[in-house]
Design a protein around this motif. Structure first.
Motif, short mmCIF file in Angstrom:
data_model
loop_
_atom_site.label_atom_id
_atom_site.label_comp_id
_atom_site.label_asym_id
_atom_site.label_seq_id
_atom_site.Cartn_x
_atom_site.Cartn_y
_atom_site.Cartn_z
N ALA A 83 0.49 2.98 -6.16
CA ALA A 83 1.57 1.98 -6.16
C ALA A 83 2.56 2.24 -5.03
O ALA A 83 3.10 1.28 -4.45
CB ALA A 83 2.28 2.00 -7.51
N ALA A 84 2.80 3.50 -4.71
CA ALA A 84 3.72 3.83 -3.62
C ALA A 84 3.20 3.32 -2.28
O ALA A 84 3.99 2.92 -1.42
CB ALA A 84 3.94 5.34 -3.57
N VAL A 85 1.89 3.35 -2.10
CA VAL A 85 1.31 2.81 -0.87
C VAL A 85 1.57 1.31 -0.79
O VAL A 85 1.98 0.79 0.25
CB VAL A 85 -0.21 3.09 -0.81
N ASP A 86 1.35 0.61 -1.90
CA ASP A 86 1.62 -0.83 -1.93
C ASP A 86 3.09 -1.11 -1.65
O ASP A 86 3.42 -2.05 -0.92
CB ASP A 86 1.23 -1.41 -3.29
N MET A 87 3.98 -0.30 -2.22
CA MET A 87 5.40 -0.52 -2.07
C MET A 87 5.84 -0.30 -0.61
O MET A 87 6.75 -0.96 -0.12
CB MET A 87 6.17 0.42 -2.99
N ALA A 88 5.16 0.61 0.07
CA ALA A 88 5.53 0.93 1.46
C ALA A 88 4.85 0.04 2.47
O ALA A 88 5.17 0.10 3.67
CB ALA A 88 5.19 2.39 1.76
N CYS A 89 3.93 -0.78 2.02
CA CYS A 89 3.05 -1.54 2.92
C CYS A 89 3.80 -2.28 4.01
O CYS A 89 3.47 -2.19 5.19
CB CYS A 89 2.21 -2.51 2.09
N ASP A 90 4.84 -3.00 3.63
CA ASP A 90 5.56 -3.82 4.60
C ASP A 90 6.46 -3.01 5.53
O ASP A 90 6.96 -3.52 6.52
CB ASP A 90 6.42 -4.86 3.87
N ARG A 91 6.67 -1.75 5.17
CA ARG A 91 7.60 -0.91 5.95
C ARG A 91 6.91 0.13 6.81
O ARG A 91 7.57 0.86 7.54
CB ARG A 91 8.57 -0.20 5.00
N MET A 92 5.58 0.23 6.71
CA MET A 92 4.90 1.31 7.41
C MET A 92 4.38 0.92 8.80
O MET A 92 3.80 1.73 9.49
CB MET A 92 3.74 1.86 6.57
N LYS A 93 4.63 -0.31 9.23
CA LYS A 93 4.14 -0.75 10.53
C LYS A 93 4.67 0.16 11.63
O LYS A 93 5.88 0.39 11.74
CB LYS A 93 4.54 -2.20 10.80
N GLY A 94 3.76 0.70 12.43
CA GLY A 94 4.15 1.57 13.53
C GLY A 94 4.57 2.95 13.11
O GLY A 94 5.00 3.75 13.93
N GLY A 95 4.46 3.26 11.81
CA GLY A 95 4.88 4.55 11.30
C GLY A 95 3.72 5.50 11.06
O GLY A 95 2.61 5.29 11.56
N ILE A 96 3.98 6.53 10.29
CA ILE A 96 2.96 7.53 9.95
C ILE A 96 2.89 7.64 8.43
O ILE A 96 3.93 7.84 7.79
CB ILE A 96 3.29 8.90 10.57
N TYR A 97 1.70 7.49 7.88
CA TYR A 97 1.54 7.69 6.44
C TYR A 97 0.83 9.02 6.23
O TYR A 97 -0.24 9.26 6.79
CB TYR A 97 0.76 6.55 5.78
N VAL A 98 1.45 9.87 5.40
CA VAL A 98 0.99 11.24 5.22
C VAL A 98 0.51 11.43 3.79
O VAL A 98 1.29 11.29 2.85
CB VAL A 98 2.14 12.24 5.51
N VAL A 99 -0.78 11.73 3.63
CA VAL A 99 -1.35 11.97 2.30
C VAL A 99 -1.77 13.43 2.21
O VAL A 99 -2.68 13.87 2.91
CB VAL A 99 -2.56 11.06 2.03
#
Length: 205
Positions: A113-129
């Motif tokens: 759910a956190a991935v979905d919530m961040a979807c619109d804000r992660m453009k050009g960013g870094i997602y760290v799993v």
């Protein structure tokens, strides 16, 4: 010994024990910091870099990107000083009330759910799993659907259920990633990679 002296000596020992390797000048600082964090030289054999992933990550940090993590452990482990100097921010939404409500409504994990919530804000960013395969699999799905467009994915989920498989799936993407083969991983390693990128971003500014 002072902390920096300990780190410098650790790096010297790692350099000696690692010997000759085929990593590029921008890849080796990442691998070295992973070994420093884990005392595990096996990462020299299992790490995988998408072409120019390191340069992409450095550029994103220099542009003040948003960095999202799947765990607060990874968020806490990331050096904020270097990130903040470029105007960047590190966030973890796992404890967000809206994320908890979304996970409950959809019957899924908070990491997903956190991935979905961040979807619109992660453009050009870094997602760290660094922990949850479900987060990485969902992120891969959104990238394939062109609904998510981070600059870089750092994928290091750990464990026995879908950890290795999610990383194998990530490596099928024609998309910037840093990941590794197998079950090993963790939030500490994922944070270490961001730290290595942040240090290089500051050195190359």
């Amino acid at each position: 010994m002072k902390p920096q002296e300990i780190e410098n000596l650790s790096f010297k020992i790692i350099e000696q024990e690692a010997g000759d390797h085929a990593f590029s000048d921008d890849q080796w600082p990442i691998v070295r910091r992973m070994i420093h964090t884990s005392a595990d030289f096996e990462y020299m054999n299992t790490i995988r870099f998408y072409p120019d992933a390191v340069k992409t990550g450095i550029k994103a940090i220099q542009q003040g990107c948003q960095i999202f993590t799947d765990t607060n452990m990874a968020r806490v482990g990331i050096r904020k000083k270097e990130i903040n100097e470029f105007g960047g921010k590190v966030s973890c939404l796992i404890a967000d009330k809206d994320v908890a409500n979304m996970a409950k409504e959809k019957g899924t994990t908070r990491a997903l759910a956190a991935v979905d919530m961040a979807c619109d804000r992660m453009k050009g960013g870094i997602y760290v799993v660094g922990n949850a395969p479900t987060a990485l699999l969902r992120l891969i799905e959104l990238i394939k659907e062109k609904k998510a467009s981070p600059a870089l994915v750092i994928g290091f989920p750990v464990g026995f259920v879908n950890a290795a498989e999610s990383k194998d799936e990530l490596m099928t993407l024609d998309f910037p990633y840093i990941t590794n083969k197998g079950r090993k991983g963790g939030s500490n390693l994922a944070a270490a990679i961001v730290n290595a990128l942040a240090i290089m971003a500051n050195e190359h500014k």
